[in-house]
Design an enzyme around this catalytic site. Structure first.
Site, PDB file in Angstrom:
ATOM      1  N   GLY A  36     -25.103 -44.527  -9.317  1.00  0.00           N
ATOM      2  CA  GLY A  36     -26.231 -43.636  -9.044  1.00  0.00           C
ATOM      3  C   GLY A  36     -27.009 -43.197 -10.276  1.00  0.00           C
TER       4      GLY A  36
ATOM      5  N   LYS B  83     -22.802 -43.849   2.041  1.00  0.00           N
ATOM      6  CA  LYS B  83     -22.321 -42.507   1.641  1.00  0.00           C
ATOM      7  C   LYS B  83     -22.719 -41.488   2.709  1.00  0.00           C
ATOM      8  CE  LYS B  83     -22.289 -44.121  -3.080  1.00  0.00           C
ATOM      9  NZ  LYS B  83     -22.393 -43.846  -4.505  1.00  0.00           N
TER      10      LYS B  83
ATOM     11  N   SER C 212     -25.403 -48.994  -9.525  1.00  0.00           N
ATOM     12  CA  SER C 212     -26.830 -49.180  -9.814  1.00  0.00           C
ATOM     13  C   SER C 212     -27.302 -50.622  -9.610  1.00  0.00           C
ATOM     14  CB  SER C 212     -27.163 -48.685 -11.227  1.00  0.00           C
ATOM     15  OG  SER C 212     -26.991 -47.275 -11.297  1.00  0.00           O
TER      16      SER C 212
ATOM     17  N   GLU D  17     -16.233 -50.543  -9.883  1.00  0.00           N
ATOM     18  CA  GLU D  17     -17.401 -49.661 -10.006  1.00  0.00           C
ATOM     19  C   GLU D  17     -17.193 -48.712 -11.196  1.00  0.00           C
ATOM     20  OE1 GLU D  17     -19.695 -49.087  -6.065  1.00  0.00           O
ATOM     21  OE2 GLU D  17     -18.054 -47.669  -6.080  1.00  0.00           O
TER      22      GLU D  17
ATOM     23  N   ASN E  25     -22.777 -49.237   1.054  1.00  0.00           N
ATOM     24  CA  ASN E  25     -22.102 -47.943   1.198  1.00  0.00           C
ATOM     25  C   ASN E  25     -23.184 -46.871   1.329  1.00  0.00           C
ATOM     26  OD1 ASN E  25     -20.569 -45.664   1.084  1.00  0.00           O
ATOM     27  ND2 ASN E  25     -19.831 -45.952  -1.022  1.00  0.00           N
TER      28      ASN E  25
ATOM     29  N   HIS F  38     -12.791 -44.830  -3.359  1.00  0.00           N
ATOM     30  CA  HIS F  38     -14.078 -44.673  -4.047  1.00  0.00           C
ATOM     31  C   HIS F  38     -13.968 -43.526  -5.052  1.00  0.00           C
ATOM     32  CE1 HIS F  38     -18.310 -44.039  -4.837  1.00  0.00           C
ATOM     33  NE2 HIS F  38     -18.522 -45.238  -4.331  1.00  0.00           N
TER      34      HIS F  38
ATOM     35  N   GLU G  81     -15.870 -41.248  -5.726  1.00  0.00           N
ATOM     36  CA  GLU G  81     -16.303 -39.957  -5.181  1.00  0.00           C
ATOM     37  C   GLU G  81     -15.197 -39.320  -4.346  1.00  0.00           C
ATOM     38  OE1 GLU G  81     -19.911 -41.459  -3.456  1.00  0.00           O
ATOM     39  OE2 GLU G  81     -20.739 -41.749  -5.464  1.00  0.00           O
TER      40      GLU G  81
END
Ligand code: 13P
Length: 227
Positions: free
Chosen positions: A160, A10, A191, A154, A8, A85, A87
């Site tokens: 991150g 991003k 991570s 996740e 991904n 996701h 985010e």
């Protein structure tokens, strides 16, 4: 058995030239199955056996400014699409919207990669995490043949941050998701790097990885996909 490793990217890289260069540096014949998910604007420039999108809209056409439909993805021969996701959930995607996207993707025969784990914290034990995931999975998979969906677990606190969940925790959560929802493949993300990837891939029920930051470094990512 081959596992599934999804990159991904991003909102990276910042130019099409760099995106093409990065894709061309990733091994085509890796030990695991690999999917590259660049930003939408680069989807038509990237040449790789399996390319995925990072999101889509649930309607196929019409007055929806700024959206990308599954028909448009299909036209570009996109095989996978990430949905839900954390985010995107953080900027307003609801479970109902995510469910609509999954229905739309399956109709177009594109494999959805449903991300769950939004709202989890590092202090929760396995059972508390399962409680949160149940909400996202019940709603996200409503009316869906879950065997056709890839689920990516996740934990938000691991994304991150350089602090990954333990491979044993990822294994337990994968067992739960596979058993309760009849999902075929469960990935772990958060991570993941070239050092810890093998510990996750070694888990029997962890079907692969969803990799963010480390997928932008060709050397490191090639290491991950070749375990
Ligand atoms: P990192 O690998 O950078 O933690 O990102 C994980 C992720 O969000 C992949 O979708």
């Amino acid at each position: 058995m081959k596992k599934l490793v999804v990159a991904n990217w991003k909102l990276n890289p910042t130019t099409a030239k760099d995106a093409v260069k990065l894709a061309s540096s990733i091994n085509i014949k890796a030990k695991n199955k690999v999917v590259l998910c660049p930003p939408t604007i680069y989807l038509s420039s990237i040449s790789y056996p399996n390319v995925g999108a990072q999101d889509c809209f649930w309607k196929t056409s019409g007055a929806f400014t700024g959206q990308t439909s599954v028909s448009q993805l299909k036209d570009l021969k996109i095989k996978y699409c990430i949905v839900g996701h954390s985010e995107r959930r953080a900027t307003g995607d609801t479970d109902q919207m995510i469910n609509g996207k999954i229905h739309s993707l399956l109709e177009a025969k594109i494999t959805p990669i449903l991300c769950v784990g939004y709202g989890t914290t590092v202090l929760q034990d396995d059972l508390e995490v399962v409680d949160i995931l149940k909400h996202q999975l019940d709603a996200g998979l409503n009316g869906v043949d879950a065997s056709k969906v890839v689920v990516a677990y996740e934990p938000v606190w691991a994304i991150g941050t350089g602090k990954n969940a333990s491979p044993e925790h990822a294994e337990k959560i994968s067992i739960f998701i596979k058993a309760k929802y009849k999902v075929g493949t469960v990935l772990y993300g958060g991570s993941v790097n070239a050092n810890n990837a093998k510990d996750f891939l070694r888990q029997q029920n962890v079907g692969g990885l969803l990799v963010g930051g480390a997928s932008l470094k060709a050397g490191e990512f090639n290491g991950i996909i070749n375990y």
